[in-house]
Scaffold this motif. Sequence first.
Motif, PDB file in Angstrom:
ATOM      1  N   LEU A   1      37.358  26.541  45.543  1.00 17.95           N
ATOM      2  CA  LEU A   1      37.010  25.979  44.236  1.00 17.95           C
ATOM      3  C   LEU A   1      37.008  27.064  43.157  1.00 17.95           C
ATOM      4  N   THR A   2      36.350  28.177  43.445  1.00 17.24           N
ATOM      5  CA  THR A   2      36.284  29.245  42.451  1.00 17.24           C
ATOM      6  C   THR A   2      37.654  29.880  42.214  1.00 17.24           C
ATOM      7  N   THR A   3      38.434  30.035  43.293  1.00 16.56           N
ATOM      8  CA  THR A   3      39.774  30.606  43.150  1.00 16.56           C
ATOM      9  C   THR A   3      40.676  29.688  42.333  1.00 16.56           C
ATOM     10  N   SER A   4      40.621  28.399  42.619  1.00 12.78           N
ATOM     11  CA  SER A   4      41.437  27.429  41.889  1.00 12.78           C
ATOM     12  C   SER A   4      41.077  27.431  40.405  1.00 12.78           C
ATOM     13  N   ARG A   5      39.774  27.459  40.134  1.00  6.68           N
ATOM     14  CA  ARG A   5      39.332  27.501  38.732  1.00  6.68           C
ATOM     15  C   ARG A   5      39.844  28.752  38.030  1.00  6.68           C
ATOM     16  N   ASP A   6      39.664  29.909  38.672  1.00  9.77           N
ATOM     17  CA  ASP A   6      40.030  31.172  38.031  1.00  9.77           C
ATOM     18  C   ASP A   6      41.537  31.312  37.865  1.00  9.77           C
ATOM     19  N   VAL A   7      42.291  30.930  38.887  1.00 11.58           N
ATOM     20  CA  VAL A   7      43.753  31.026  38.800  1.00 11.58           C
ATOM     21  C   VAL A   7      44.278  30.104  37.707  1.00 11.58           C
ATOM     22  N   PHE A   8      43.733  28.891  37.627  1.00 13.33           N
ATOM     23  CA  PHE A   8      44.165  27.939  36.605  1.00 13.33           C
ATOM     24  C   PHE A   8      43.870  28.470  35.201  1.00 13.33           C
ATOM     25  N   LEU A   9      42.649  28.972  34.996  1.00 17.95           N
ATOM     26  CA  LEU A   9      42.260  29.451  33.664  1.00 17.95           C
ATOM     27  C   LEU A   9      43.025  30.708  33.267  1.00 17.95           C
ATOM     28  N   VAL A  10      43.212  31.627  34.208  1.00 16.24           N
ATOM     29  CA  VAL A  10      44.000  32.824  33.911  1.00 16.24           C
ATOM     30  C   VAL A  10      45.447  32.443  33.598  1.00 16.24           C
TER      31      VAL A  10
ATOM     32  N   LEU B   1      41.364  40.855  23.189  1.00 16.64           N
ATOM     33  CA  LEU B   1      40.174  40.402  23.895  1.00 16.64           C
ATOM     34  C   LEU B   1      40.532  39.673  25.178  1.00 16.64           C
ATOM     35  N   VAL B   2      41.469  38.733  25.085  1.00 16.49           N
ATOM     36  CA  VAL B   2      41.831  37.914  26.237  1.00 16.49           C
ATOM     37  C   VAL B   2      42.537  38.741  27.313  1.00 16.49           C
ATOM     38  N   ILE B   3      43.459  39.622  26.903  1.00 17.36           N
ATOM     39  CA  ILE B   3      44.177  40.460  27.876  1.00 17.36           C
ATOM     40  C   ILE B   3      43.210  41.390  28.591  1.00 17.36           C
ATOM     41  N   PHE B   4      42.321  42.030  27.828  1.00 14.23           N
ATOM     42  CA  PHE B   4      41.326  42.913  28.426  1.00 14.23           C
ATOM     43  C   PHE B   4      40.429  42.138  29.376  1.00 14.23           C
ATOM     44  N   PHE B   5      40.049  40.919  28.968  1.00 16.85           N
ATOM     45  CA  PHE B   5      39.205  40.081  29.814  1.00 16.85           C
ATOM     46  C   PHE B   5      39.896  39.746  31.132  1.00 16.85           C
ATOM     47  N   MET B   6      41.174  39.393  31.070  1.00 12.83           N
ATOM     48  CA  MET B   6      41.896  39.015  32.286  1.00 12.83           C
ATOM     49  C   MET B   6      41.962  40.171  33.281  1.00 12.83           C
ATOM     50  N   VAL B   7      42.195  41.385  32.780  1.00 13.74           N
ATOM     51  CA  VAL B   7      42.258  42.558  33.659  1.00 13.74           C
ATOM     52  C   VAL B   7      40.913  42.790  34.329  1.00 13.74           C
ATOM     53  N   ILE B   8      39.837  42.802  33.530  1.00 15.41           N
ATOM     54  CA  ILE B   8      38.491  43.037  34.059  1.00 15.41           C
ATOM     55  C   ILE B   8      38.091  41.925  35.023  1.00 15.41           C
ATOM     56  N   TYR B   9      38.394  40.688  34.654  1.00 13.56           N
ATOM     57  CA  TYR B   9      37.987  39.549  35.474  1.00 13.56           C
ATOM     58  C   TYR B   9      38.716  39.542  36.816  1.00 13.56           C
ATOM     59  N   CYS B  10      39.971  39.944  36.810  1.00 16.55           N
ATOM     60  CA  CYS B  10      40.721  40.013  38.068  1.00 16.55           C
ATOM     61  C   CYS B  10      40.103  41.042  39.018  1.00 16.55           C
ATOM     62  N   VAL B  11      39.684  42.188  38.476  1.00 17.25           N
ATOM     63  CA  VAL B  11      39.018  43.208  39.305  1.00 17.25           C
ATOM     64  C   VAL B  11      37.721  42.653  39.874  1.00 17.25           C
ATOM     65  N   ASP B  12      36.934  41.996  39.023  1.00 14.89           N
ATOM     66  CA  ASP B  12      35.669  41.409  39.466  1.00 14.89           C
ATOM     67  C   ASP B  12      35.897  40.318  40.498  1.00 14.89           C
ATOM     68  N   PHE B  13      36.928  39.503  40.280  1.00 19.42           N
ATOM     69  CA  PHE B  13      37.218  38.402  41.206  1.00 19.42           C
ATOM     70  C   PHE B  13      37.647  38.922  42.576  1.00 19.42           C
ATOM     71  N   ILE B  14      38.464  39.959  42.606  1.00 20.18           N
ATOM     72  CA  ILE B  14      38.920  40.528  43.879  1.00 20.18           C
ATOM     73  C   ILE B  14      37.739  41.070  44.681  1.00 20.18           C
ATOM     74  N   ILE B  15      36.835  41.779  43.995  1.00 21.44           N
ATOM     75  CA  ILE B  15      35.667  42.342  44.681  1.00 21.44           C
ATOM     76  C   ILE B  15      34.760  41.232  45.206  1.00 21.44           C
ATOM     77  N   SER B  16      34.478  40.224  44.358  1.00 20.17           N
ATOM     78  CA  SER B  16      33.579  39.126  44.752  1.00 20.17           C
ATOM     79  C   SER B  16      34.161  38.308  45.899  1.00 20.17           C
ATOM     80  N   SER B  17      35.449  37.966  45.790  1.00 16.05           N
ATOM     81  CA  SER B  17      36.088  37.147  46.823  1.00 16.05           C
ATOM     82  C   SER B  17      36.188  37.895  48.144  1.00 16.05           C
ATOM     83  N   THR B  18      36.543  39.175  48.088  1.00 18.10           N
ATOM     84  CA  THR B  18      36.648  39.975  49.310  1.00 18.10           C
ATOM     85  C   THR B  18      35.298  40.107  49.996  1.00 18.10           C
ATOM     86  N   SER B  19      34.246  40.322  49.199  1.00 15.80           N
ATOM     87  CA  SER B  19      32.900  40.459  49.764  1.00 15.80           C
ATOM     88  C   SER B  19      32.451  39.170  50.442  1.00 15.80           C
TER      89      SER B  19
END
Length: 302
Positions: free
Chosen positions: A179-188, A233-251
């Motif tokens: 659910l979280t991956t689908s949401r994030d991938v769709f929004l990104v 703002l949006v480009i910077f957000f996408m880069v940061i959010y992808c890093v955060d998402f990878i760490i959260s999902s992997t954990s």
Amino acid sequence: MSSLKNILYCQAGLGVLANMFLLCFYTSIILCRSPKPMDLISCQLTFIHITFLLTGGDIWLTDILESLNIENDLKCKTIFYTSRVMRGLSICITCLLSVIQGVIISPHTSLLAKFKQKIKIYMINAFFYIWFFNFSINSHMIFYISGFNNVSETNQLKVTKSCSLLPMNYIIRGLILTLTTSRDVFLVGVMLITNAYTAIILFRHQKHCKYLHSDNHLRASPEKRATQTILLLVIFFMVIYCVDFIISSTSLLLWLYDTVILTVQKFVMNAYLTIIPLVQINSDKRIINVLKNLQSKCHQIF
């Protein structure tokens, strides 16, 4: 670790102050003037970022709740549920910011032009659905986060010094991750498309105006400056959010939280929440004029 915690405190403190300034500025515009759609979104986004800074990373709200002698289990549920809701709202509202900007700068001949007249109505409806969706999708945090209990230490995943994630079976874990991956991938994906569309429109507008105005005028264009700020703002957000998402999902997938990785994750997210309001303050001419007026009044007084 104490030095790292102090860095996180300073980072979060600067971010809260910058976002508080923006929140007061946009609130005054909404209450005293006729606000633009981007002002409504920015006001809401700054509020979300302030709350995220106070709850994300187990920083300030933890100390406040501890001083009130609130039960550890309730404290953990409050912090993590609020933090995850704000995290989801941040990506959703940022995506909405990107979409609305694309609609606003779209030419009158495009298909998006018909949405311009009722853009505030659509935006308010979107706010309602976004908040409801994020409060619902993160409700599992209420049931699976608890105060750390040494009795079942082997079964719990310790995510902070005093909070842990209760064991969940692979089906529930996979469903949450899906659910979280689908949401994030769709929004990104939506942000990538709208950013590309906005960049194309901006490029065509600049190329067309070269025949009518000088390059200096183009650089001073408020529309161009606002669009470039939102793109940044949006480009910077996408880069940061992808890093955060990878760490959260992997954990979550590996059922493993490392203290160092968790600290890096907090630092990365706080960096975004601190830098972005400073960029907005520096790029918004209205804010710059307010600061100049305050500076001149201070000189007159002293």
